[in-house]
Motif scaffolding. Structure first.
Motif, PDB file in Angstrom:
ATOM      1  N   TYR A  66       0.676  -1.187  -0.120  1.00 14.95           N
ATOM      2  CA  TYR A  66       0.125   0.113  -0.032  1.00 14.95           C
ATOM      3  C   TYR A  66       0.496   1.225  -0.369  1.00 14.95           C
ATOM      4  CZ  TYR A  66       0.786   0.769   4.700  1.00 14.95           C
ATOM      5  OH  TYR A  66       1.510   1.373   5.404  1.00 14.95           O
ATOM      6  N   TYR A  67       0.334   2.631  -0.067  1.00 15.45           N
ATOM      7  CA  TYR A  67       0.747   3.480   0.193  1.00 15.45           C
ATOM      8  C   TYR A  67       0.188   4.945   0.758  1.00 15.45           C
ATOM      9  CZ  TYR A  67      -1.718   5.315  -4.011  1.00 15.45           C
ATOM     10  OH  TYR A  67      -2.494   5.767  -5.164  1.00 15.45           O
ATOM     11  N   ILE A  68       0.001   5.663   1.594  1.00 15.75           N
ATOM     12  CA  ILE A  68      -0.718   6.910   1.487  1.00 15.75           C
ATOM     13  C   ILE A  68      -0.589   7.463   1.315  1.00 15.75           C
ATOM     14  CG2 ILE A  68      -0.716   8.264   3.841  1.00 15.75           C
ATOM     15  CD1 ILE A  68       0.857   5.713   5.755  1.00 15.75           C
ATOM     16  N   ARG A  69      -1.593   8.610   0.545  1.00 14.43           N
ATOM     17  CA  ARG A  69      -1.570   9.881  -0.011  1.00 14.43           C
ATOM     18  C   ARG A  69      -1.814  10.714   0.773  1.00 14.43           C
ATOM     19  NH1 ARG A  69      -0.951  11.575  -4.954  1.00 14.43           N
ATOM     20  NH2 ARG A  69      -1.921  10.022  -5.611  1.00 14.43           N
ATOM     21  N   GLN A  70      -1.319  11.454   1.076  1.00 13.04           N
ATOM     22  CA  GLN A  70      -1.114  12.988   2.021  1.00 13.04           C
ATOM     23  C   GLN A  70      -2.031  14.260   1.382  1.00 13.04           C
ATOM     24  OE1 GLN A  70       1.855  12.929   4.941  1.00 13.04           O
ATOM     25  NE2 GLN A  70       0.754  11.587   6.102  1.00 13.04           N
ATOM     26  N   SER A  71      -2.787  14.734   1.615  1.00 10.08           N
ATOM     27  CA  SER A  71      -3.586  15.930   1.014  1.00 10.08           C
ATOM     28  C   SER A  71      -3.663  17.108   2.536  1.00 10.08           C
ATOM     29  CB  SER A  71      -4.772  16.205   1.231  1.00 10.08           C
ATOM     30  OG  SER A  71      -5.122  15.047  -0.537  1.00 10.08           O
ATOM     31  N   VAL A  72      -2.852  18.253   2.059  1.00  8.04           N
ATOM     32  CA  VAL A  72      -3.309  19.412   2.828  1.00  8.04           C
ATOM     33  C   VAL A  72      -4.322  20.845   2.197  1.00  8.04           C
ATOM     34  CG1 VAL A  72      -2.034  21.350   3.847  1.00  8.04           C
ATOM     35  CG2 VAL A  72      -1.572  19.206   4.650  1.00  8.04           C
ATOM     36  N   LYS A  73      -5.392  20.559   2.526  1.00  9.97           N
ATOM     37  CA  LYS A  73      -5.862  22.206   2.210  1.00  9.97           C
ATOM     38  C   LYS A  73      -6.819  23.077   2.908  1.00  9.97           C
ATOM     39  CE  LYS A  73      -9.593  22.749  -1.167  1.00  9.97           C
ATOM     40  NZ  LYS A  73     -10.469  22.246  -2.068  1.00  9.97           N
ATOM     41  N   HIS A  75      -5.162  24.527   5.736  1.00 13.98           N
ATOM     42  CA  HIS A  75      -4.751  23.725   6.675  1.00 13.98           C
ATOM     43  C   HIS A  75      -4.783  22.150   7.575  1.00 13.98           C
ATOM     44  CE1 HIS A  75      -2.570  27.040   7.091  1.00 13.98           C
ATOM     45  NE2 HIS A  75      -2.626  27.339   7.749  1.00 13.98           N
ATOM     46  N   ASP A  76      -6.385  21.725   6.902  1.00 17.74           N
ATOM     47  CA  ASP A  76      -6.782  19.958   6.903  1.00 17.74           C
ATOM     48  C   ASP A  76      -5.456  19.232   6.589  1.00 17.74           C
ATOM     49  OD1 ASP A  76      -8.359  21.009   8.960  1.00 17.74           O
ATOM     50  OD2 ASP A  76     -10.043  21.419   6.853  1.00 17.74           O
ATOM     51  N   LEU A  77      -5.512  18.530   7.639  1.00 17.54           N
ATOM     52  CA  LEU A  77      -4.237  17.339   6.751  1.00 17.54           C
ATOM     53  C   LEU A  77      -5.727  15.809   6.793  1.00 17.54           C
ATOM     54  CD1 LEU A  77      -1.421  15.715   6.255  1.00 17.54           C
ATOM     55  CD2 LEU A  77      -1.367  15.705   9.039  1.00 17.54           C
ATOM     56  N   SER A  78      -5.242  14.973   5.826  1.00 17.48           N
ATOM     57  CA  SER A  78      -6.710  13.894   5.286  1.00 17.48           C
ATOM     58  C   SER A  78      -4.499  12.677   4.549  1.00 17.48           C
ATOM     59  CB  SER A  78      -7.398  14.426   4.605  1.00 17.48           C
ATOM     60  OG  SER A  78      -6.928  14.467   3.291  1.00 17.48           O
ATOM     61  N   SER A  79      -5.180  11.680   4.988  1.00 14.15           N
ATOM     62  CA  SER A  79      -4.196  10.786   5.172  1.00 14.15           C
ATOM     63  C   SER A  79      -5.361   9.361   4.052  1.00 14.15           C
ATOM     64  CB  SER A  79      -3.803  10.340   6.168  1.00 14.15           C
ATOM     65  OG  SER A  79      -2.792  11.045   6.625  1.00 14.15           O
ATOM     66  N   GLN A  80      -5.134   9.061   2.794  1.00 13.67           N
ATOM     67  CA  GLN A  80      -5.751   7.784   2.490  1.00 13.67           C
ATOM     68  C   GLN A  80      -5.111   6.521   2.466  1.00 13.67           C
ATOM     69  OE1 GLN A  80      -7.190   8.573  -1.069  1.00 13.67           O
ATOM     70  NE2 GLN A  80      -9.011   7.451  -0.855  1.00 13.67           N
ATOM     71  N   TYR A  81      -5.673   6.091   2.701  1.00 13.19           N
ATOM     72  CA  TYR A  81      -4.061   4.582   3.045  1.00 13.19           C
ATOM     73  C   TYR A  81      -4.778   3.217   1.396  1.00 13.19           C
ATOM     74  CZ  TYR A  81      -2.503   4.832   7.487  1.00 13.19           C
ATOM     75  OH  TYR A  81      -1.633   5.775   8.202  1.00 13.19           O
ATOM     76  N   VAL A  82      -3.814   3.073   0.461  1.00 10.19           N
ATOM     77  CA  VAL A  82      -3.883   2.797  -0.257  1.00 10.19           C
ATOM     78  C   VAL A  82      -3.761   1.668  -1.101  1.00 10.19           C
ATOM     79  CG1 VAL A  82      -4.037   3.297  -3.549  1.00 10.19           C
ATOM     80  CG2 VAL A  82      -4.348   5.196  -2.041  1.00 10.19           C
ATOM     81  N   VAL A  83      -4.486   0.331  -0.870  1.00  8.32           N
ATOM     82  CA  VAL A  83      -3.846  -0.767  -1.625  1.00  8.32           C
ATOM     83  C   VAL A  83      -3.507  -1.264  -2.859  1.00  8.32           C
ATOM     84  CG1 VAL A  83      -4.399  -3.855  -1.214  1.00  8.32           C
ATOM     85  CG2 VAL A  83      -4.660  -1.826   0.716  1.00  8.32           C
ATOM     86  N   THR A  84      -2.550  -0.928  -2.913  1.00 13.01           N
ATOM     87  CA  THR A  84      -2.265  -2.277  -4.888  1.00 13.01           C
ATOM     88  C   THR A  84      -2.097  -3.331  -5.047  1.00 13.01           C
ATOM     89  OG1 THR A  84       0.212  -1.526  -3.823  1.00 13.01           O
ATOM     90  CG2 THR A  84      -0.723   0.874  -4.865  1.00 13.01           C
ATOM     91  N   GLU A  85      -2.065  -3.795  -4.321  1.00 16.85           N
ATOM     92  CA  GLU A  85      -1.416  -5.812  -3.862  1.00 16.85           C
ATOM     93  C   GLU A  85      -2.010  -6.313  -3.081  1.00 16.85           C
ATOM     94  OE1 GLU A  85       1.469  -9.059  -6.032  1.00 16.85           O
ATOM     95  OE2 GLU A  85       2.452  -6.401  -5.890  1.00 16.85           O
ATOM     96  N   ILE A  86      -2.619  -7.560  -2.640  1.00 17.48           N
ATOM     97  CA  ILE A  86      -2.588  -8.077  -1.558  1.00 17.48           C
ATOM     98  C   ILE A  86      -1.319  -9.166  -2.285  1.00 17.48           C
ATOM     99  CG2 ILE A  86      -4.650  -9.761  -0.489  1.00 17.48           C
ATOM    100  CD1 ILE A  86      -6.306  -7.639  -1.849  1.00 17.48           C
ATOM    101  N   LEU A  87      -1.468  -9.280  -0.945  1.00 15.59           N
ATOM    102  CA  LEU A  87       0.551 -10.079  -1.207  1.00 15.59           C
ATOM    103  C   LEU A  87       0.217 -11.800  -0.918  1.00 15.59           C
ATOM    104  CD1 LEU A  87       3.312  -8.010  -0.386  1.00 15.59           C
ATOM    105  CD2 LEU A  87       2.420  -8.594  -2.723  1.00 15.59           C
ATOM    106  N   GLU A  88      -0.996 -12.107   0.204  1.00 16.66           N
ATOM    107  CA  GLU A  88      -1.113 -12.752   0.578  1.00 16.66           C
ATOM    108  C   GLU A  88      -1.959 -13.058   1.668  1.00 16.66           C
ATOM    109  OE1 GLU A  88       1.776 -15.708   3.874  1.00 16.66           O
ATOM    110  OE2 GLU A  88       2.782 -14.222   2.798  1.00 16.66           O
ATOM    111  N   ILE A  89      -2.605 -13.955   1.491  1.00 14.36           N
ATOM    112  CA  ILE A  89      -4.124 -13.761   2.363  1.00 14.36           C
ATOM    113  C   ILE A  89      -3.666 -15.910   3.301  1.00 14.36           C
ATOM    114  CG2 ILE A  89      -6.200 -15.218   2.164  1.00 14.36           C
ATOM    115  CD1 ILE A  89      -6.580 -13.837  -0.417  1.00 14.36           C
TER     116      ILE A  89
END
Length: 103
Positions: A66-73, A75-89
């Motif tokens: 995964y990666y984290i996409r961070q935004s500031v607008k 003065h508000d900070l937000s983070s979105q966790y984005v899954v790019t691949e499921i490696l193992e279950i």
């Protein structure tokens, strides 16, 4: 002028446990053992699950990339966790029925 930032942080891997994961929806709730948070699963990862006939259900433990996409607008900070691949279950254990009754 507003302070605006949108940044994609480097990809990482982590083990998480599915709390809520619906097969055709991209928003899941997971826990890393200490925090529960929402992740967005990219379409390619969902398509791969469908192609390989894999189902993610509550209690499954997953190793994800995964990666984290961070935004500031404004003065508000937000983070979105984005899954790019499921490696193992690792499927959750199921309780089996015993053929007798305890009295």
């Amino acid at each position: 002028m507003d302070d605006v930032m949108d940044e994609r942080l480097p990809e990482q891997e982590i083990w998480v446990k599915a709390v809520v994961a619906r097969q055709n929806e991209s928003r899941w709730r997971v826990t890393d053992g200490s925090s529960t948070f929402e992740v967005h699963v990219e379409k390619d990862a969902l398509d791969r699950l469908k192609r390989e006939n894999l189902k993610i259900t509550r209690g499954n433990i997953l190793r994800i990339r995964y990666y984290i996409r961070q935004s500031v607008k404004n003065h508000d900070l937000s983070s979105q966790y984005v899954v790019t691949e499921i490696l193992e279950i690792k499927k959750r254990m199921k309780q089996i029925e015993m053929p007798w009754t305890i009295q």
